[in-house]
Design a protein around this motif. Structure first.
Motif, short mmCIF file in Angstrom:
data_model
loop_
_atom_site.label_atom_id
_atom_site.label_comp_id
_atom_site.label_asym_id
_atom_site.label_seq_id
_atom_site.Cartn_x
_atom_site.Cartn_y
_atom_site.Cartn_z
N ALA A 108 -0.27 -18.01 -15.32
CA ALA A 108 -0.13 -18.08 -14.99
C ALA A 108 -0.81 -17.43 -12.90
N VAL A 109 -0.30 -16.54 -13.20
CA VAL A 109 -0.65 -15.26 -12.13
C VAL A 109 -1.76 -15.75 -11.31
N LEU A 110 -3.63 -15.35 -12.64
CA LEU A 110 -4.56 -15.38 -12.04
C LEU A 110 -4.48 -16.64 -11.65
N ALA A 111 -4.47 -17.59 -11.67
CA ALA A 111 -4.80 -18.55 -10.49
C ALA A 111 -3.82 -18.66 -9.09
N GLY A 112 -3.30 -17.46 -9.37
CA GLY A 112 -2.73 -17.42 -7.38
C GLY A 112 -3.49 -16.70 -7.03
N PRO A 113 -2.34 -16.41 -5.48
CA PRO A 113 -4.02 -15.69 -4.48
C PRO A 113 -3.75 -14.16 -4.40
N THR A 114 -2.96 -13.85 -5.32
CA THR A 114 -2.16 -12.53 -5.98
C THR A 114 -3.17 -11.48 -7.13
N GLY A 115 -3.53 -13.02 -7.59
CA GLY A 115 -4.43 -12.42 -9.25
C GLY A 115 -5.39 -12.17 -8.50
N GLY A 116 -6.35 -11.47 -8.01
CA GLY A 116 -7.35 -10.67 -7.66
C GLY A 116 -7.03 -9.11 -7.50
N PHE A 117 -6.33 -8.91 -6.13
CA PHE A 117 -5.77 -7.76 -6.13
C PHE A 117 -4.60 -7.06 -7.85
N LEU A 118 -4.19 -7.88 -8.33
CA LEU A 118 -3.81 -7.38 -9.65
C LEU A 118 -4.81 -7.31 -10.35
N VAL A 119 -5.72 -8.11 -10.51
CA VAL A 119 -6.35 -7.02 -11.77
C VAL A 119 -7.08 -6.05 -11.13
N GLY A 120 -7.20 -5.87 -9.65
CA GLY A 120 -7.82 -4.97 -9.50
C GLY A 120 -7.10 -4.03 -9.24
N PHE A 121 -5.63 -3.33 -9.36
CA PHE A 121 -5.29 -2.16 -9.26
C PHE A 121 -6.11 -1.67 -10.71
N ILE A 122 -6.51 -2.10 -11.49
CA ILE A 122 -7.26 -0.96 -12.74
C ILE A 122 -8.28 -0.48 -12.42
N PRO A 123 -9.43 -1.13 -11.94
CA PRO A 123 -10.16 0.20 -11.37
C PRO A 123 -10.42 0.65 -10.30
N GLY A 124 -9.24 0.21 -10.19
CA GLY A 124 -8.82 1.08 -8.27
C GLY A 124 -8.20 2.10 -8.87
N ALA A 125 -7.46 2.72 -9.75
CA ALA A 125 -6.56 3.19 -10.06
C ALA A 125 -7.90 4.69 -11.09
N TRP A 126 -7.97 4.21 -10.94
CA TRP A 126 -9.77 4.44 -12.71
C TRP A 126 -10.95 5.51 -11.47
N LEU A 127 -11.33 4.65 -10.03
CA LEU A 127 -11.58 5.43 -9.01
C LEU A 127 -11.17 6.44 -8.54
N ILE A 128 -9.82 6.49 -7.94
CA ILE A 128 -9.02 7.46 -7.45
C ILE A 128 -8.44 8.56 -8.07
N PHE A 162 -11.98 -17.21 -3.70
CA PHE A 162 -11.94 -18.79 -4.27
C PHE A 162 -11.26 -19.69 -4.69
N VAL A 163 -9.76 -18.91 -4.89
CA VAL A 163 -8.47 -20.18 -5.57
C VAL A 163 -7.62 -20.61 -4.68
N ALA A 164 -7.89 -19.72 -3.04
CA ALA A 164 -7.62 -20.42 -1.87
C ALA A 164 -8.85 -21.37 -1.08
#
Length: 196
Positions: free
Chosen positions: A91-111, A152-154
């Motif tokens: 259900a977290v993915l349906a909330g406003p923070t879902g994109g940030f959570l998903v973004g952590f994965i490619p963000g860590a890779w790019l860092i 998208f979510v909000a």
């Protein structure tokens, strides 16, 4: 042993690398225990998770950082209460923070990718490279994914979503500086793990 077997063996993380991956996933979970700070103008709170993402990228390198964040996000989506506020589940993915959570994965890779080339540097050049890596991967990339998701979510205009997340910039710049200092110190002491 043929070339295919060698490349396959190299793609499997070693026991030591698995320990690092699990350790950083646990560290980010611990950072999530720090109570989130609500922000009045956007439905996304300030958390310490981005500090964990930055540290993972700088210290582990792109591959292990990506796997550490994949493990953390995967466990959260399976329902473990390891997100700020003790949340977890799909259900977290349906909330406003879902994109940030998903973004952590490619963000860590790019860092990790940007910072990896700085390991041979020293002094101000290494510090600058680490800091830029944190800004590009831990702030810019995560914000872009998070803002698009928030829009998208909000049901918010995309430009308005981008402007709304700018409130996090000062705090995340501070986290980038802290992560840079920690990683540069570990590099100076030659305590950074060898990453592949």
């Amino acid at each position: 042993m043929n070339q295919k077997s060698i490349s396959s063996a190299q793609s499997i993380p070693s026991t030591q690398q698995l320990v690092y991956i699990a350790l950083f996933a646990a560290m980010i979970s611990a950072f999530a225990l720090v109570p989130p700070i609500p922000v009045p103008i956007v439905p996304v709170p300030v958390t310490l998770q981005t500090l964990g993402v930055m540290l993972a990228g700088l210290i582990l390198g792109p591959r292990m950082a990506w796997l550490a964040l994949l493990l953390y996000v995967g466990l959260a989506l399976l329902g473990l209460p390891i997100l700020p506020g003790g949340r977890g589940g799909l259900a977290v993915l349906a909330g406003p923070t879902g994109g940030f959570l998903v973004g952590f994965i490619p963000g860590a890779w790019l860092i990790g990718l940007i910072a990896g080339r700085a390991r041979q540097l020293s002094g101000p050049m290494q510090f600058a490279r680490y800091f830029v890596a944190c800004v590009l991967g831990g702030i810019v990339l995560v914000y872009v994914i998070g803002a698009v998701w928030l829009s998208f979510v909000a049901n918010m205009e995309l430009m308005k979503a981008f402007l709304a997340v700018l409130v996090f910039v000062p705090g995340d710049m501070l986290k980038a500086a802290v992560a840079t200092v920690v990683a540069a110190r570990l590099a100076r002491l030659q305590l950074l793990p060898h990453s592949r």
